[in-house]
Motif scaffolding. Structure first.
Motif, PDB file in Angstrom:
ATOM      1  N   LEU A 108       0.813  -1.219   0.000  1.00 29.50           N
ATOM      2  CA  LEU A 108       0.000   0.000   0.000  1.00 29.50           C
ATOM      3  C   LEU A 108       0.845   1.268   0.000  1.00 29.50           C
ATOM      4  O   LEU A 108       0.431   2.297  -0.532  1.00 29.50           O
ATOM      5  CB  LEU A 108      -0.945  -0.002   1.204  1.00 29.50           C
ATOM      6  N   ASP A 109       2.033   1.209   0.600  1.00 24.60           N
ATOM      7  CA  ASP A 109       2.913   2.379   0.687  1.00 24.60           C
ATOM      8  C   ASP A 109       3.911   2.478  -0.459  1.00 24.60           C
ATOM      9  O   ASP A 109       4.713   3.409  -0.497  1.00 24.60           O
ATOM     10  CB  ASP A 109       3.690   2.359   2.011  1.00 24.60           C
ATOM     11  N   ALA A 110       3.875   1.539  -1.388  1.00 27.05           N
ATOM     12  CA  ALA A 110       4.845   1.531  -2.487  1.00 27.05           C
ATOM     13  C   ALA A 110       4.743   2.819  -3.298  1.00 27.05           C
ATOM     14  O   ALA A 110       3.670   3.406  -3.437  1.00 27.05           O
ATOM     15  CB  ALA A 110       4.617   0.316  -3.382  1.00 27.05           C
ATOM     16  N   ASP A 111       5.878   3.230  -3.836  1.00 22.21           N
ATOM     17  CA  ASP A 111       5.933   4.460  -4.622  1.00 22.21           C
ATOM     18  C   ASP A 111       5.297   4.324  -6.001  1.00 22.21           C
ATOM     19  O   ASP A 111       4.943   5.324  -6.626  1.00 22.21           O
ATOM     20  CB  ASP A 111       7.392   4.907  -4.790  1.00 22.21           C
ATOM     21  N   SER A 112       5.168   3.097  -6.487  1.00 22.43           N
ATOM     22  CA  SER A 112       4.563   2.877  -7.799  1.00 22.43           C
ATOM     23  C   SER A 112       3.815   1.552  -7.787  1.00 22.43           C
ATOM     24  O   SER A 112       4.091   0.691  -6.952  1.00 22.43           O
ATOM     25  CB  SER A 112       5.646   2.851  -8.887  1.00 22.43           C
ATOM     26  N   PRO A 113       2.896   1.385  -8.719  1.00 15.66           N
ATOM     27  CA  PRO A 113       2.187   0.107  -8.803  1.00 15.66           C
ATOM     28  C   PRO A 113       3.133  -1.081  -9.026  1.00 15.66           C
ATOM     29  O   PRO A 113       2.922  -2.151  -8.481  1.00 15.66           O
ATOM     30  CB  PRO A 113       1.243   0.288 -10.000  1.00 15.66           C
ATOM     31  N   GLN A 114       4.184  -0.872  -9.806  1.00 12.18           N
ATOM     32  CA  GLN A 114       5.144  -1.944 -10.065  1.00 12.18           C
ATOM     33  C   GLN A 114       5.836  -2.386  -8.773  1.00 12.18           C
ATOM     34  O   GLN A 114       6.063  -3.573  -8.560  1.00 12.18           O
ATOM     35  CB  GLN A 114       6.203  -1.515 -11.100  1.00 12.18           C
ATOM     36  N   GLN A 115       6.175  -1.420  -7.914  1.00  8.60           N
ATOM     37  CA  GLN A 115       6.858  -1.743  -6.661  1.00  8.60           C
ATOM     38  C   GLN A 115       5.920  -2.412  -5.657  1.00  8.60           C
ATOM     39  O   GLN A 115       6.376  -3.053  -4.725  1.00  8.60           O
ATOM     40  CB  GLN A 115       7.465  -0.485  -6.048  1.00  8.60           C
ATOM     41  N   ALA A 116       4.626  -2.285  -5.860  1.00  6.98           N
ATOM     42  CA  ALA A 116       3.660  -2.884  -4.938  1.00  6.98           C
ATOM     43  C   ALA A 116       3.408  -4.362  -5.233  1.00  6.98           C
ATOM     44  O   ALA A 116       2.900  -5.078  -4.371  1.00  6.98           O
ATOM     45  CB  ALA A 116       2.337  -2.119  -5.012  1.00  6.98           C
ATOM     46  N   VAL A 117       3.770  -4.825  -6.419  1.00 12.02           N
ATOM     47  CA  VAL A 117       3.452  -6.196  -6.810  1.00 12.02           C
ATOM     48  C   VAL A 117       4.186  -7.225  -5.951  1.00 12.02           C
ATOM     49  O   VAL A 117       3.580  -8.204  -5.498  1.00 12.02           O
ATOM     50  CB  VAL A 117       3.718  -6.424  -8.318  1.00 12.02           C
ATOM     51  N   GLU A 118       5.462  -7.034  -5.714  1.00  7.60           N
ATOM     52  CA  GLU A 118       6.227  -8.024  -4.929  1.00  7.60           C
ATOM     53  C   GLU A 118       5.678  -8.175  -3.511  1.00  7.60           C
ATOM     54  O   GLU A 118       5.453  -9.302  -3.057  1.00  7.60           O
ATOM     55  CB  GLU A 118       7.717  -7.651  -4.901  1.00  7.60           C
ATOM     56  N   PRO A 119       5.427  -7.081  -2.781  1.00  5.43           N
ATOM     57  CA  PRO A 119       4.813  -7.274  -1.457  1.00  5.43           C
ATOM     58  C   PRO A 119       3.402  -7.861  -1.541  1.00  5.43           C
ATOM     59  O   PRO A 119       2.976  -8.586  -0.644  1.00  5.43           O
ATOM     60  CB  PRO A 119       4.797  -5.886  -0.831  1.00  5.43           C
ATOM     61  N   LEU A 120       2.677  -7.584  -2.626  1.00  2.75           N
ATOM     62  CA  LEU A 120       1.368  -8.212  -2.812  1.00  2.75           C
ATOM     63  C   LEU A 120       1.528  -9.723  -2.912  1.00  2.75           C
ATOM     64  O   LEU A 120       0.800 -10.480  -2.267  1.00  2.75           O
ATOM     65  CB  LEU A 120       0.677  -7.684  -4.068  1.00  2.75           C
ATOM     66  N   LEU A 121       2.495 -10.171  -3.711  1.00  2.27           N
ATOM     67  CA  LEU A 121       2.735 -11.608  -3.863  1.00  2.27           C
ATOM     68  C   LEU A 121       3.088 -12.254  -2.522  1.00  2.27           C
ATOM     69  O   LEU A 121       2.590 -13.331  -2.186  1.00  2.27           O
ATOM     70  CB  LEU A 121       3.851 -11.859  -4.875  1.00  2.27           C
ATOM     71  N   THR A 122       3.917 -11.582  -1.749  1.00  2.28           N
ATOM     72  CA  THR A 122       4.296 -12.105  -0.441  1.00  2.28           C
ATOM     73  C   THR A 122       3.097 -12.102   0.498  1.00  2.28           C
ATOM     74  O   THR A 122       2.916 -13.034   1.288  1.00  2.28           O
ATOM     75  CB  THR A 122       5.463 -11.290   0.157  1.00  2.28           C
ATOM     76  N   SER A 123       2.248 -11.095   0.411  1.00  5.77           N
ATOM     77  CA  SER A 123       1.027 -11.038   1.223  1.00  5.77           C
ATOM     78  C   SER A 123       0.135 -12.242   0.933  1.00  5.77           C
ATOM     79  O   SER A 123      -0.424 -12.852   1.847  1.00  5.77           O
ATOM     80  CB  SER A 123       0.238  -9.755   0.946  1.00  5.77           C
ATOM     81  N   VAL A 124       0.007 -12.571  -0.340  1.00  4.58           N
ATOM     82  CA  VAL A 124      -0.825 -13.712  -0.728  1.00  4.58           C
ATOM     83  C   VAL A 124      -0.238 -15.006  -0.161  1.00  4.58           C
ATOM     84  O   VAL A 124      -0.976 -15.861   0.343  1.00  4.58           O
ATOM     85  CB  VAL A 124      -0.969 -13.781  -2.266  1.00  4.58           C
ATOM     86  N   GLU A 125       1.083 -15.147  -0.240  1.00  2.10           N
ATOM     87  CA  GLU A 125       1.726 -16.339   0.330  1.00  2.10           C
ATOM     88  C   GLU A 125       1.483 -16.423   1.835  1.00  2.10           C
ATOM     89  O   GLU A 125       1.179 -17.501   2.367  1.00  2.10           O
ATOM     90  CB  GLU A 125       3.230 -16.315   0.046  1.00  2.10           C
TER      91      GLU A 125
END
Length: 175
Positions: free
Chosen positions: A38-55
């Motif tokens: 949610l705090d990522a500077d760009s949508p691209q930077q938010a994808v990796e923490p999203l993937l980890t959140s799902v895991e």
């Protein structure tokens, strides 16, 4: 006189404490990764923490299901709904552009899956809807039936059925 017998053992308590610690660790990790997304500077930077959140959520779901799936299932479903909405939003804002095709397909299949809970929507239709900004059954129900006409890639029969169901829901709510 009968005395109440304590059947618990120190091992039982240790297992319960260990389980609680594991769950707490997973929740903290999920919170950390979700906040990073949610705090990522760009949508691209938010994808990796999203993937980890799902895991993390998958691990948490497995651990909670072992305790009591009837109590924890709705909680996990709401969290998954939020992650699906975030994934859809990131896709719409170009957050998946840096991923290769296989990664995009995996994300799409995973996050569109919730739409298949809506009667008559299979995986292919779910993916089409997701790519057009409809991330979950709740969002689909909020859509205007005629707005579905603008979605390219939906089978005509699926489109007609969805429109009928949405119109029927609207009539039921109005009554």
């Amino acid at each position: 006189m009968s005395a109440k017998t304590d059947t618990s053992t120190p091992t039982d308590t240790a297992i319960e404490h260990e389980t609680a610690e594991t769950l707490l660790s997973l929740v903290r990790r999920l919170e950390h990764e979700l906040l990073a997304a949610l705090d990522a500077d760009s949508p691209q930077q938010a994808v990796e923490p999203l993937l980890t959140s799902v895991e993390c959520l998958d691990e948490l779901d497995t651990a909670l299901a072992e305790l009591d799936s009837q109590v924890t299932g709705p909680l996990v479903q709401r969290l998954r709904l939020g992650l699906d909405r975030l994934a859809c939003d990131l896709h719409r804002r170009g957050g998946w552009q840096h991923l290769d095709e296989a990664q995009r397909r995996t994300l799409l299949a995973r996050h569109a899956k919730g739409l298949t809970q809506f009667d008559g929507i299979g995986p292919a239709s779910a993916e089409v809807l997701f790519l057009h900004g409809i991330s979950d059954p709740e969002r689909l129900c909020q859509s205007e039936p005629d707005a579905l006409d603008d979605i390219e890639g939906l089978n005509a029969a699926v489109l007609a059925r969805l429109k009928r169901e949405l119109e029927a829901m609207r009539k039921t709510r109005a009554e």
